[in-house]
Motif scaffolding. Structure first.
Motif, PDB file in Angstrom:
ATOM      1  N   LEU A 103       0.834  -1.196   0.000  1.00 41.66           N
ATOM      2  CA  LEU A 103       0.000   0.000   0.000  1.00 41.66           C
ATOM      3  C   LEU A 103       0.871   1.249   0.000  1.00 41.66           C
ATOM      4  O   LEU A 103       1.956   1.262   0.583  1.00 41.66           O
ATOM      5  CB  LEU A 103      -0.914   0.041   1.224  1.00 41.66           C
ATOM      6  N   ARG A 104       0.380   2.278  -0.644  1.00 39.92           N
ATOM      7  CA  ARG A 104       0.963   3.605  -0.545  1.00 39.92           C
ATOM      8  C   ARG A 104       0.125   4.423   0.429  1.00 39.92           C
ATOM      9  O   ARG A 104      -0.974   4.049   0.777  1.00 39.92           O
ATOM     10  CB  ARG A 104       0.972   4.304  -1.915  1.00 39.92           C
ATOM     11  N   GLY A 105       0.655   5.570   0.795  1.00 35.66           N
ATOM     12  CA  GLY A 105      -0.133   6.465   1.632  1.00 35.66           C
ATOM     13  C   GLY A 105       0.531   6.739   2.957  1.00 35.66           C
ATOM     14  O   GLY A 105       1.433   6.023   3.401  1.00 35.66           O
ATOM     15  N   PHE A 106       0.062   7.804   3.616  1.00 34.69           N
ATOM     16  CA  PHE A 106       0.647   8.231   4.878  1.00 34.69           C
ATOM     17  C   PHE A 106       0.227   7.292   6.005  1.00 34.69           C
ATOM     18  O   PHE A 106      -0.890   6.783   6.027  1.00 34.69           O
ATOM     19  CB  PHE A 106       0.215   9.653   5.212  1.00 34.69           C
ATOM     20  N   GLY A 107       1.144   7.111   6.932  1.00 35.37           N
ATOM     21  CA  GLY A 107       0.833   6.317   8.109  1.00 35.37           C
ATOM     22  C   GLY A 107       0.907   4.825   7.903  1.00 35.37           C
ATOM     23  O   GLY A 107       0.648   4.068   8.846  1.00 35.37           O
ATOM     24  N   ILE A 108       1.237   4.360   6.699  1.00 33.25           N
ATOM     25  CA  ILE A 108       1.371   2.923   6.452  1.00 33.25           C
ATOM     26  C   ILE A 108       2.774   2.493   6.888  1.00 33.25           C
ATOM     27  O   ILE A 108       3.777   2.986   6.364  1.00 33.25           O
ATOM     28  CB  ILE A 108       1.136   2.575   4.970  1.00 33.25           C
ATOM     29  N   GLY A 135       1.589  -3.453  15.221  1.00 31.58           N
ATOM     30  CA  GLY A 135       2.280  -2.718  16.262  1.00 31.58           C
ATOM     31  C   GLY A 135       1.453  -1.550  16.753  1.00 31.58           C
ATOM     32  O   GLY A 135       0.409  -1.214  16.174  1.00 31.58           O
ATOM     33  N   PRO A 136       1.901  -0.879  17.810  1.00 34.34           N
ATOM     34  CA  PRO A 136       1.120   0.242  18.378  1.00 34.34           C
ATOM     35  C   PRO A 136       1.016   1.443  17.444  1.00 34.34           C
ATOM     36  O   PRO A 136       0.095   2.248  17.580  1.00 34.34           O
ATOM     37  CB  PRO A 136       1.898   0.589  19.654  1.00 34.34           C
ATOM     38  N   ASP A 137       1.973   1.582  16.511  1.00 33.39           N
ATOM     39  CA  ASP A 137       1.936   2.712  15.580  1.00 33.39           C
ATOM     40  C   ASP A 137       1.186   2.400  14.298  1.00 33.39           C
ATOM     41  O   ASP A 137       1.123   3.243  13.393  1.00 33.39           O
ATOM     42  CB  ASP A 137       3.368   3.140  15.218  1.00 33.39           C
ATOM     43  N   CYS A 138       0.626   1.215  14.211  1.00 31.81           N
ATOM     44  CA  CYS A 138      -0.088   0.784  12.999  1.00 31.81           C
ATOM     45  C   CYS A 138      -1.576   1.081  13.167  1.00 31.81           C
ATOM     46  O   CYS A 138      -2.288   0.333  13.850  1.00 31.81           O
ATOM     47  CB  CYS A 138       0.146  -0.691  12.729  1.00 31.81           C
ATOM     48  N   LEU A 139      -2.026   2.186  12.575  1.00 36.30           N
ATOM     49  CA  LEU A 139      -3.414   2.605  12.754  1.00 36.30           C
ATOM     50  C   LEU A 139      -4.336   1.746  11.900  1.00 36.30           C
ATOM     51  O   LEU A 139      -4.232   1.715  10.670  1.00 36.30           O
ATOM     52  CB  LEU A 139      -3.573   4.076  12.367  1.00 36.30           C
ATOM     53  N   GLY A 147     -15.129   2.927  12.238  1.00 37.43           N
ATOM     54  CA  GLY A 147     -14.951   4.127  13.035  1.00 37.43           C
ATOM     55  C   GLY A 147     -14.274   3.915  14.368  1.00 37.43           C
ATOM     56  O   GLY A 147     -14.028   4.882  15.086  1.00 37.43           O
ATOM     57  N   VAL A 148     -13.945   2.669  14.724  1.00 38.53           N
ATOM     58  CA  VAL A 148     -13.339   2.356  16.019  1.00 38.53           C
ATOM     59  C   VAL A 148     -11.914   1.860  15.798  1.00 38.53           C
ATOM     60  O   VAL A 148     -11.693   0.925  15.014  1.00 38.53           O
ATOM     61  CB  VAL A 148     -14.157   1.296  16.781  1.00 38.53           C
ATOM     62  N   THR A 149     -10.950   2.458  16.480  1.00 46.72           N
ATOM     63  CA  THR A 149      -9.560   2.026  16.378  1.00 46.72           C
ATOM     64  C   THR A 149      -9.394   0.692  17.093  1.00 46.72           C
ATOM     65  O   THR A 149      -9.809   0.534  18.245  1.00 46.72           O
ATOM     66  CB  THR A 149      -8.616   3.068  17.005  1.00 46.72           C
ATOM     67  N   VAL A 150      -8.812  -0.278  16.410  1.00 43.85           N
ATOM     68  CA  VAL A 150      -8.614  -1.599  16.998  1.00 43.85           C
ATOM     69  C   VAL A 150      -7.140  -1.790  17.327  1.00 43.85           C
ATOM     70  O   VAL A 150      -6.258  -1.370  16.579  1.00 43.85           O
ATOM     71  CB  VAL A 150      -9.112  -2.715  16.051  1.00 43.85           C
ATOM     72  N   LEU A 162      -6.832   2.291   6.973  1.00 39.60           N
ATOM     73  CA  LEU A 162      -5.477   1.848   7.246  1.00 39.60           C
ATOM     74  C   LEU A 162      -4.542   3.043   7.085  1.00 39.60           C
ATOM     75  O   LEU A 162      -4.516   3.669   6.022  1.00 39.60           O
ATOM     76  CB  LEU A 162      -5.074   0.725   6.290  1.00 39.60           C
ATOM     77  N   GLY A 163      -3.789   3.353   8.127  1.00 34.34           N
ATOM     78  CA  GLY A 163      -2.949   4.534   8.082  1.00 34.34           C
ATOM     79  C   GLY A 163      -3.779   5.796   8.175  1.00 34.34           C
ATOM     80  O   GLY A 163      -4.870   5.814   8.750  1.00 34.34           O
ATOM     81  N   SER A 164      -3.257   6.870   7.568  1.00 28.29           N
ATOM     82  CA  SER A 164      -3.921   8.175   7.691  1.00 28.29           C
ATOM     83  C   SER A 164      -5.082   8.362   6.734  1.00 28.29           C
ATOM     84  O   SER A 164      -6.071   9.017   7.072  1.00 28.29           O
ATOM     85  CB  SER A 164      -2.889   9.296   7.458  1.00 28.29           C
ATOM     86  N   ASN A 165      -4.976   7.818   5.517  1.00 29.80           N
ATOM     87  CA  ASN A 165      -5.981   8.188   4.511  1.00 29.80           C
ATOM     88  C   ASN A 165      -6.350   7.080   3.546  1.00 29.80           C
ATOM     89  O   ASN A 165      -6.890   7.354   2.480  1.00 29.80           O
ATOM     90  CB  ASN A 165      -5.472   9.400   3.713  1.00 29.80           C
TER      91      ASN A 165
END
Length: 1048
Positions: free
Chosen positions: A486-491, A511-515, A520-523, A537-540
């Motif tokens: 995947l591309r994109g921020f936060g990946i 990991g803890p930094d993997c959004l 709508g709920v962060t897992v 997944l990630g920022s966007n």
């Protein structure tokens, strides 16, 4: 001979969007044949425009069994896709068959329906696919064996003045995009743009799908959402035949189909109030297009010496032939019908009105094929000669490279022309099999997968990522050991793992930094995925999870981009109705819904800005807040809200507040910087040009309302009030006194006690405002180098209140004491005292230190503890925090005890007054009137503090009136009620006597005498009542004066 004709213009109004329905919008557009009328929702004024076609697609339609939107009845005025094509698209086709260049471009604000008219959605195909389909139908019907019909297709995107070939298969595209060149014969063209030969409409569909996939993945990587990029589809149509002389002749036509970016006005999404007002290259093409159209309209109106700025942008270079050149051009202006978009819609109509004045000069492009080849050979010979001369002269390397490039390009053109059409089609087929043949299996139909969700419905459901193995690892492109890149921020390099267990699917962050957000709920742990779950997944990166084929239904609900962003906003606690008080207010609901939609629309841009900031190491964090205008309104009734952006430097803790418009402008500049970074350019900028930098500014922290009605009775206000921020949280507590005084500033006790505010009319009013201390300032508690000050506008006066700035102390003495004077009290000012409050605002100051330690600037007025609590060693910080917290709790308990004591005192005082009144009127019945209530000290009801609020150790107390004052007041009330009883008896006698007199009197003279007597009795009763009220007023005034004398 060239044919001179004007640009044909059509306008089309769409149905209400969900956003507009939620806002309760009203339609401001009406149409009658070619006339379009727009009504100003503010004053009802109308403006009339005339165009070649006006299409009403707002209502009176339904969806048939095939999913196509059609008129609901024979009388319906609804214009469907078929009608638009018959009026507009067929003209494009006819021009192409005749050998004319043709252009069709759609213009309008984001979401106005441009893409729907051009491309269409689902079974409702737009002009582009219908035109291409009809072209190949006509080709198939061609029975002339001597005529060869050739069609080639190209697709490009312009974003930030960079051109991207959407059909190119290069994994490493050219840095800075493709270049635009100019030919003396054919004008501007894109060097290296891929023109794919096609033999049927199915191939065009596949190419459009391929281009759309590339456009989608590019938007994920570069944040170039569809609303801010232009798409140009070019269909080259050649007719090769023998002329009457037996020569091979080519009649060629270029059909340019342009879907322009959103045309929001500058003050709607521009740099309002921003120091960086020059804007970015992202909007350059559209603004230049407007300048070109205006200049061409001026030329058509007969103006001389008008420069048409074609060269100022990539888009206008490519559209030069379509605007004022060799082309027959049609423009579709897409309109929003909603009153909330009045300004943008009016701007679009004016734009279209100018465009219809443009005059083009189209010619038939027909020439012998052999001549075209001969001209290319002659051009090659000329270039070879120039190249040789250049080498001998040893001129600059740039000139030599340019000649070499032109020579290679001509040779490529000759090579293509010498190939037969069949050979070119075969080459295109082999190329297609290499790039797209592997995807024909469509494994997503049989396997669980995720599909992308994009702002533009045309770009949604394009990318499908399948889970075909039991374990699938998803991560950043280029990282080892991945199944899906995947591309994109936060990946992250390894972001999440999707596992398959029998007929169930699970997702788990790596990991803890993997959004990872599900519905709508962060897992944070392993979570089961259900069919149609929404993933972020990630920022966007937004995806829709599609389960096993057995779980899918034909009537599955549709979750689009707006739904997912709304879901994300609500998960953050922001809902469509941002103010519970307005739930029954339709107008308020509409306003709050608009604010909510603005919030939702900014969420992805905030995520992108944070991603870019992190990648470029700018250390800025962006977050959205809701600004409440009630916090600044003296009447406390302004229910307006707006979206603002809070910007914080995570290293220095400096904070800025940006307006929505300022953020959108900065976001464009940030995107431009990021694109340059991706191209390997140096992005180091002077801080004045850096979109991430801003000078330090003061920040609004919170406010409280101090109601002024007590001032109209010359009563003082002495309160501890909470200052609340926009979210309703307490930022600090301030001790406020407002005291009536004399002209020289002394407390006024003897002469100014009043019972009626009107007694102040035409007199001067003097009062002092004292701000003794501010406590529990969260702004300073968070960073000890910060400061605060308080300010306010004095209602009904031009004077202002502002304290000195207190640095580095969250429990500070203000020492503010100032007298204010109203020279003459008017009715208007009395109304202000009755209805308005003094809005006391708390503002935060900040500065950047070299080491960011807890230090504050030296100041003569500085009362902060520079070497106080926060300056102590870190080893004692924990114990210090415990002491401070215990101190705060004790203060809270102390405040609750003070409140209870005050309530008991007031209750006892009221009971004594009630008993006095009862003893006075003990001979009256239960219908006796209650004694009048003395004016109450007015405070802000919205600023009641919780028990945890810090308060001062200074005890505010007032002496209770002595029993002597209670006796005097009781006697006055007793006399008042006796006199009132006498007035009541007089009124009863008047009513009864009047009835008897009227019944008995038949003579006019007697009746006149009776009326005169009745009038005298009323006058006497009125005088008696006035004397009674005046006596009570004197008693109450004297009692208050004596009470205040003893108090002071």
């Amino acid at each position: 001979m060239p044919s001179s004709d004007s640009v044909k213009v059509a306008v089309r109004v769409r149905p209400f969007s969900q956003r507009e329905k939620t806002a309760g919008s009203k339609c401001i557009i009406s149409m009658n044949k070619g006339t379009t009328v727009i009504k100003n929702p503010q004053n009802g004024d109308t403006k009339v425009f005339s165009f070649d076609h006006s299409y009403w697609s707002h209502d009176s339609y339904h969806e048939n069994e095939a999913g196509v939107l059609v008129p609901s009845s024979a009388q319906s005025s609804y214009a469907d896709q078929k009608r638009v094509f018959n009026d507009v698209g067929k003209g494009v086709l006819d021009n192409a068959w005749q050998g004319y260049n043709a252009a069709l471009f759609a213009y309008g604000q984001t979401g106005s329906g441009k893409s729907y008219s051009m491309i269409g959605y689902g079974p409702n195909k737009g002009i582009v696919p219908i035109t291409c389909g009809e072209l190949f139908k006509a080709i198939e019907d061609n029975k002339d064996q001597k005529k060869q019909l050739q069609v080639s297709f190209s697709m490009l995107e312009i974003y930030n003045e960079q051109i991207k070939d959407l059909l190119s298969t290069d994994r490493c595209p050219q840095a800075g995009g493709l270049k635009i060149r100019q030919s003396p014969s054919s004008g501007f063209y894109v060097e290296g743009l891929k023109h794919v030969p096609v033999k049927n409409y199915e191939q065009i569909e596949k190419l459009m799908e391929q281009g759309t996939v590339k456009r989608t993945t590019a938007s994920t990587n570069m944040n170039a959402t569809s609303s801010r990029s232009h798409m140009v589809i070019t269909v080259k149509f050649n007719q090769v035949f023998e002329n009457e002389f037996g020569e091979s002749t080519t009649k060629s036509s270029e059909i340019n189909l342009v879907d322009l970016a959103g045309s929001e006005r500058a003050d709607s999404t521009g740099a309002t109030g921003d120091r960086l007002k020059e804007g970015s290259a992202i909007n350059q093409s559209l603004s230049t297009l407007g300048n070109v159209i205006s200049a061409l309209a001026d030329l058509a109106m007969g103006k001389k010496k008008v420069l048409v700025p074609y060269r100022d942008s990539a888009l206008t270079k490519l559209l030069q032939s379509a605007l004022g050149g060799n082309s027959r051009t049609i423009m579709i202006a897409a309109l929003s019908p909603a009153d909330i978009n009045y300004d943008e819609t009016l701007s679009t109509l004016r734009y279209a009105d100018r465009a219809k004045k443009i005059q083009n000069k189209a010619v038939i492009n027909e020439s012998p094929t052999d001549r075209l080849i001969r001209e290319l050979k002659e051009e090659n010979a000329r270039l070879m000669k120039m190249l040789g001369q250049d080498q001998q002269a040893s001129t600059g390397a740039d000139n030599h490279d340019e000649l070499q490039r032109m020579l290679e390009e001509n040779e490529n053109k000759m090579r293509d022309m010498e190939l037969s059409w069949e050979q070119r089609l075969e080459a295109a087929r082999r190329d297609w099999e290499k790039t797209a043949g592997k995807e024909e299996g469509k494994s997503w139909q049989k396997s669980p997968h995720i599909t992308n969700v994009n702002e533009d419905p045309m770009l949604s459901n394009v990318v499908k990522l399948c889970f075909t193995t039991k374990t699938c690892t998803i991560g950043r492109i280029g990282s080892p050991g991945l199944d899906i890149e995947l591309r994109g921020f936060g990946i992250q390099p390894k972001h999440t793992v999707v596992t398959m267990e029998k007929s169930a699917m699970f997702i788990q962050p790596c990991g803890p930094d993997c959004l990872v957000v599900v519905n709508g709920v962060t897992v944070k742990k392993r979570t089961k995925l259900n069919h149609l779950d929404r993933l972020k997944l990630g920022s966007n990166n937004l995806f829709l999870f599609v389960g096993f084929p057995s779980e899918r239904r034909r009537n599955d609900p549709q979750y689009d981009y707006t739904f997912m962003q709304t879901e994300l906003a609500e998960s953050e606690g922001v809902r469509p109705n941002l103010d519970p008080e307005l739930r029954n207010d339709t107008r308020g609901d509409a306003q709050m819904s608009l604010v909510f939609q603005d919030y939702v629309s900014l969420l992805p841009q905030i995520a992108e800005a944070n991603g870019i900031s992190e990648e470029l190491n700018k250390k800025l964090h962006f977050s959205l807040e809701i600004k409440s205008f009630t916090s600044h309104d003296p009447k406390g009734r302004d229910k307006r809200k707006d979206v603002i952006v809070r910007v914080m430097n995570t290293k220095t803790k400096l904070v800025w507040i940006w307006s929505r418009e300022k953020f959108v402008n900065r976001k464009n500049l940030i995107d431009e910087m990021y694109l340059n970074y991706l191209d390997g350019e140096n992005i180091s900028l002077d801080k004045l040009k850096d979109p991430f930098w801003d000078p330090i500014d003061d920040i609004f922290l919170g406010s409280c309302h101090i109601w002024l009605q007590s001032l109209s009775y010359h009563l003082d206000t002495d309160e501890h009030l909470s200052l609340h921020n926009y979210r309703g949280k307490e930022e600090a507590v301030v001790h406020v006194k407002i005291m009536p005084c004399t002209q020289d500033g002394k407390n006024n006790v003897d002469e100014n006690a009043v019972l009626e505010p009107h007694d102040l009319l035409e007199k001067p009013l003097h009062f002092k405002v004292t701000l003794s201390r501010v406590m529990g300032v969260r702004w300073v508690e968070q960073v000890n180098s910060r400061g605060v000050y308080l300010r306010a506008n004095i209602p009904g006066s031009d004077e202002h209140l502002k304290t000195t700035t207190i640095w580095g102390n969250h429990m500070a003495e203000l020492g503010y004491n100032k007298r204010f004077t109203i020279k003459k009290v008017t009715e208007e000012f009395l109304n202000v005292l009755k209805t308005d409050a003094l809005v006391l605002e708390l503002w935060g100051t900040q500065f950047e230190t070299s080491d960011q330690k807890s230090t504050a600037p030296c100041s003569a007025n500085m009362n902060g503890y520079v070497n106080g609590y926060h300056g102590r060693s870190s080893g004692k910080e924990k114990g210090l925090e415990e002491v401070l917290e215990e101190n705060r709790i004790l203060r809270g308990e102390n405040f609750k005890l003070k409140q209870s004591l005050e309530h008991m005192r007031q209750a006892a005082q009221f009971q004594r007054r009630r008993q006095s009144t009862s003893s006075i009127g003990e001979d009256d019945d239960d219908s006796r009137p209650m004694p009048p209530r003395a004016p109450r000290r007015m405070t802000s009801g919205s600023n009641s503090r919780s028990s945890s609020s810090p308060v001062s150790n200074h005890h505010h107390s007032s002496q209770q009136p002595s029993s002597t004052f209670d006796v005097e007041l009781a006697k006055g009330l007793r006399d008042f009620f006796r006199e009132i009883k006498d007035v009541q008896e007089r009124l009863i006698n008047l009513r009864e006597g009047n009835n008897i007199g009227v019944k008995k009197s038949t003579d006019k003279n007697a009746l006149r005498a009776e009326v005169s007597r009745y009038h005298d009795n009323i006058k006497a009763t009125e005088e008696h009542l006035a004397v009674t009220v005046l006596s009570l007023k004197e008693v109450v005034t004297n009692t208050i004066r004596k009470s205040q004398l003893q108090k002071h």
